[in-house]
Design a protein around this motif. Sequence first.
Motif, short mmCIF file in Angstrom:
data_model
loop_
_atom_site.label_atom_id
_atom_site.label_comp_id
_atom_site.label_asym_id
_atom_site.label_seq_id
_atom_site.Cartn_x
_atom_site.Cartn_y
_atom_site.Cartn_z
N LEU A 237 -8.52 15.84 21.23
CA LEU A 237 -8.13 14.49 21.64
C LEU A 237 -8.41 13.48 20.53
N ARG A 238 -9.54 13.63 19.86
CA ARG A 238 -9.87 12.71 18.77
C ARG A 238 -8.87 12.88 17.62
N GLU A 239 -8.51 14.12 17.30
CA GLU A 239 -7.53 14.34 16.25
C GLU A 239 -6.17 13.74 16.63
N SER A 240 -5.81 13.94 17.91
CA SER A 240 -4.55 13.37 18.38
C SER A 240 -4.59 11.84 18.32
N LEU A 241 -5.74 11.27 18.69
CA LEU A 241 -5.89 9.82 18.65
C LEU A 241 -5.83 9.30 17.22
N GLU A 242 -6.46 10.02 16.30
CA GLU A 242 -6.40 9.61 14.89
C GLU A 242 -4.97 9.67 14.37
N PHE A 243 -4.25 10.72 14.77
CA PHE A 243 -2.86 10.84 14.35
C PHE A 243 -2.01 9.71 14.94
N SER A 244 -2.28 9.42 16.24
CA SER A 244 -1.55 8.33 16.88
C SER A 244 -1.86 7.00 16.21
N GLN A 245 -3.13 6.82 15.83
CA GLN A 245 -3.52 5.59 15.16
C GLN A 245 -2.79 5.45 13.83
N GLN A 246 -2.66 6.55 13.11
CA GLN A 246 -1.93 6.53 11.85
C GLN A 246 -0.47 6.15 12.08
N GLN A 247 0.11 6.75 13.15
CA GLN A 247 1.49 6.42 13.47
C GLN A 247 1.64 4.95 13.83
N VAL A 248 0.68 4.43 14.61
CA VAL A 248 0.72 3.02 14.99
C VAL A 248 0.64 2.13 13.75
N GLU A 249 -0.25 2.48 12.83
CA GLU A 249 -0.38 1.69 11.60
C GLU A 249 0.91 1.76 10.77
N THR A 250 1.51 2.97 10.72
CA THR A 250 2.78 3.11 9.99
C THR A 250 3.87 2.28 10.64
N LEU A 251 3.94 2.37 11.99
CA LEU A 251 4.95 1.60 12.70
C LEU A 251 4.72 0.10 12.55
N ALA A 252 3.44 -0.30 12.54
CA ALA A 252 3.12 -1.72 12.36
C ALA A 252 3.59 -2.21 10.99
N ALA A 253 3.36 -1.37 9.97
CA ALA A 253 3.80 -1.74 8.62
C ALA A 253 5.33 -1.82 8.56
N GLU A 254 5.99 -0.81 9.18
CA GLU A 254 7.46 -0.83 9.19
C GLU A 254 7.98 -2.03 9.98
N ASN A 255 7.29 -2.34 11.09
CA ASN A 255 7.70 -3.49 11.90
C ASN A 255 7.56 -4.79 11.12
N ALA A 256 6.47 -4.91 10.36
CA ALA A 256 6.28 -6.11 9.53
C ALA A 256 7.40 -6.22 8.49
N THR A 257 7.76 -5.08 7.91
CA THR A 257 8.85 -5.08 6.93
C THR A 257 10.17 -5.48 7.58
N LEU A 258 10.41 -4.93 8.79
CA LEU A 258 11.64 -5.26 9.51
C LEU A 258 11.67 -6.74 9.89
N ARG A 259 10.51 -7.25 10.31
CA ARG A 259 10.44 -8.67 10.67
C ARG A 259 10.79 -9.54 9.47
N GLU A 260 10.26 -9.16 8.32
CA GLU A 260 10.54 -9.93 7.11
C GLU A 260 12.03 -9.85 6.76
N SER A 261 12.59 -8.63 6.93
CA SER A 261 14.01 -8.47 6.65
C SER A 261 14.86 -9.30 7.62
N VAL A 262 14.48 -9.26 8.90
CA VAL A 262 15.22 -10.05 9.90
C VAL A 262 15.11 -11.53 9.60
N LYS A 263 13.92 -11.96 9.19
CA LYS A 263 13.72 -13.38 8.85
C LYS A 263 14.62 -13.77 7.67
#
Length: 262
Positions: free
Chosen positions: A68-94
């Motif tokens: 579960l901890r490994e899965s959570l760490e992986f999910s956290q990495q995915q969330v951070e990646t998605l957050a970075a991509e979302n920030a990039t998309l927001r900037e592009s949309v802006k």
Amino acid sequence: MKKAQCAASPAKSETPSSKRLRPADSPGTTSPAGKDIADILESIDKRLSTFDARLSLVELLHREFKCLRESLEFSQQQVETLAAENATLRESVKCLTDNVTELNRENKKIKETVIDLQARSMRDNLVFSGIPEAAGEDAETTVKSFIKTHLKLPEDTVKNIVFDRVHRLGPIRTAAGRPRPIVAKFGHFKQKEHVKSRGRELKGTDFSVNDQFPKEILERRRVLFPIRRGFIQKGSRAVIAVDRLYVDGQLHRDPDTTPWLY
């Protein structure tokens, strides 16, 4: 005396057979102390079994927690990646939104420039409405006759009027109805203004003489006319110049009624 002692001595002695017949020493019997030890050992064995089961459960829970901890760490990495991509998309949309806003602003400027150029190209034009239409007519002759008869300008003045072009607006109408208006482009702006000033002679008739404007400006003027009438009823001096309304010498601006000024 001796007999009495002899009689008492058998009660104190034990024979081998009597020793074998003692309940505590007979085969198949367990002493209370031995039974207690067995119960204790059995209880310990049960507790050890329970402990082993609990230990196995703890190990299982530990493995599941690790997964579960490994899965959570992986999910956290995915969330951070998605957050970075979302920030990039927001900037592009802006950036895209800013670009679209700028393009709309530029497009509005270009559109207003085109409308202004069209209006300037029509500044020497007058539209004569209500003049009966005859087959094979000469539009210039018809207009000059109208100016002389209905606008009451002297014949010599009418003869000196120079037109660059005179024609009916729109296709020929087969059905009976209001005649097509005539557009006359004057060769001299002052002559055009002189003819226009005589429009007061048409009050109460079915005829009219007006400046020619692009359709966008005509729509704006239709919006401004009732507003102008309201100001006049309140005692203000209101004048429409092309697509602008001036009230007591001040430009009337309203984002709801005159959005083209913003």
